[in-house]
Design a protein around this motif. Sequence first.
Motif, PDB file in Angstrom:
ATOM      1  N   TRP A 240      51.574 133.150   5.173  1.00  0.00           N
ATOM      2  CA  TRP A 240      51.651 133.925   3.697  1.00  0.00           C
ATOM      3  C   TRP A 240      52.962 134.361   3.607  1.00  0.00           C
ATOM      4  O   TRP A 240      53.558 134.607   2.548  1.00  0.00           O
ATOM      5  N   LEU A 241      53.432 135.365   4.594  1.00  0.00           N
ATOM      6  CA  LEU A 241      54.462 136.003   4.440  1.00  0.00           C
ATOM      7  C   LEU A 241      55.881 135.464   4.929  1.00  0.00           C
ATOM      8  O   LEU A 241      56.916 135.803   4.610  1.00  0.00           O
ATOM      9  N   ALA A 242      55.798 134.117   5.342  1.00  0.00           N
ATOM     10  CA  ALA A 242      56.720 133.428   6.070  1.00  0.00           C
ATOM     11  C   ALA A 242      57.162 134.375   7.008  1.00  0.00           C
ATOM     12  O   ALA A 242      58.618 134.340   7.159  1.00  0.00           O
ATOM     13  N   ALA A 243      56.653 134.829   8.181  1.00  0.00           N
ATOM     14  CA  ALA A 243      56.880 135.855   9.253  1.00  0.00           C
ATOM     15  C   ALA A 243      56.788 135.173  10.407  1.00  0.00           C
ATOM     16  O   ALA A 243      56.004 133.980  10.441  1.00  0.00           O
ATOM     17  N   PRO A 244      57.490 135.495  11.537  1.00  0.00           N
ATOM     18  CA  PRO A 244      57.337 134.777  12.993  1.00  0.00           C
ATOM     19  C   PRO A 244      56.069 135.036  13.264  1.00  0.00           C
ATOM     20  O   PRO A 244      55.103 136.230  13.240  1.00  0.00           O
ATOM     21  N   THR A 245      55.190 134.171  13.706  1.00  0.00           N
ATOM     22  CA  THR A 245      53.879 134.004  14.254  1.00  0.00           C
ATOM     23  C   THR A 245      53.779 134.880  15.368  1.00  0.00           C
ATOM     24  O   THR A 245      52.558 135.576  15.490  1.00  0.00           O
ATOM     25  N   GLY A 246      54.514 135.138  16.218  1.00  0.00           N
ATOM     26  CA  GLY A 246      54.443 136.047  17.443  1.00  0.00           C
ATOM     27  C   GLY A 246      54.543 137.280  17.071  1.00  0.00           C
ATOM     28  O   GLY A 246      53.597 138.020  17.433  1.00  0.00           O
ATOM     29  N   TRP A 247      55.329 137.681  16.021  1.00  0.00           N
ATOM     30  CA  TRP A 247      55.530 139.181  15.578  1.00  0.00           C
ATOM     31  C   TRP A 247      54.041 139.402  14.588  1.00  0.00           C
ATOM     32  O   TRP A 247      53.337 140.461  15.137  1.00  0.00           O
TER      33      TRP A 247
END
Length: 393
Positions: A240-247
Amino acid sequence: MTTTSRITWDAASARRTKRQFLAGPAGPAATARGGTPVADVVAAMMGAHAQVLSAAEVSVGVRTSALTRADVRAALWDERSLIKTYGPRGTVHLLPARELPLWSAALTAVPTGPSPFPADVRLSEEQAAQVVAAIGEALEDTCLTLDELTEEIVARTGPWAGDRVMPAFQDMWPRWRQVLHLAGWAGMLCFGPNRGRKATYTRPPAAGAAGGGTDGALGTFVRRYLGAYGPATPQHFAKWLAAPTGWAGTVFRELAAAGDIEEVDFEGTRAWVAAGDTAFPDGPPRGVRLLPYFDAYVIAAQPRERLFPCTAYERALAGGQAGNYPVLLVDGVVAGVWHQRRQGRRTTVTVEPLVRLTARQERVLGEQVERVGEVLEARAELVVGQVTVGPHA
């Protein structure tokens, strides 16, 4: 011994549609916090995608029984209870002005990936920080077009910021535009009213800091997301955020350890809800809705293969990407696509169902088409048939 709650897809969909005002229109309870109806609906959606403003107007309007595009525009440009700026995924959204500190704290906490530009095009971290600060200074108490803003940034930083080195849409943009969305996330920039056909930018109204600092704001932000779209996994949140999955996984683990979110079994998958927010409806969702391009529900509700069942996965997605088609939502899942073509004060809404509708659903569909027309301040006509335009037409 802790018992893990088991949540079905139907239960999750029923709660999501209710909280999204898709099971019934927003009423007085939506404004219990003293906000405006438009801003409170947008807050419940976790932002309204506004790359195309008319789509955002429909997203908000169909969640109410009376609001029109004029009300959305009044909230945006007159009341300033809404802000048009860069939100999730770096795309243009409408956000409640009162929540801008929360959004800024959360979005600036998301790690940015490596620059996609060559070394001689990209900005250094120091240069990016200089540009963001210059944008905030240049837009204080004024509205500027992109060309005017470029002049102000170059004057405050140096000619390197204005070098036209960014390939974009068969043109070359100045170097500083790489951080346009970062300036929006930092609360230094938002959209102003158009000047003719040209977009303008200004600095958002001053607002207090998000409570609890960046870490506390991020926790609040995750709980808000889970309240709207949970149960969800860190992978859903990251998408949803286009953020790193690890983070995202680290954020969820830290919030779980602090007791701010709790684990549930979501159709056999380990997922999360805000702590204590485990009440779900008993029955499945019911209702017929028309949702426009990039509606918040279509983008955020996961897993996508359940939201787009059977033929909807092929017909209503573009290469697996949600939002490129306006969709017909039946009982909480995508069951068709639609398109509207406006001519003067009339608009023709063509709906292509992918399932057989009952007589009652057909009647409600007609009412929903009328509602879309009301939102757009047009007289709407329903045509049931094939939608021949492509994605994002």
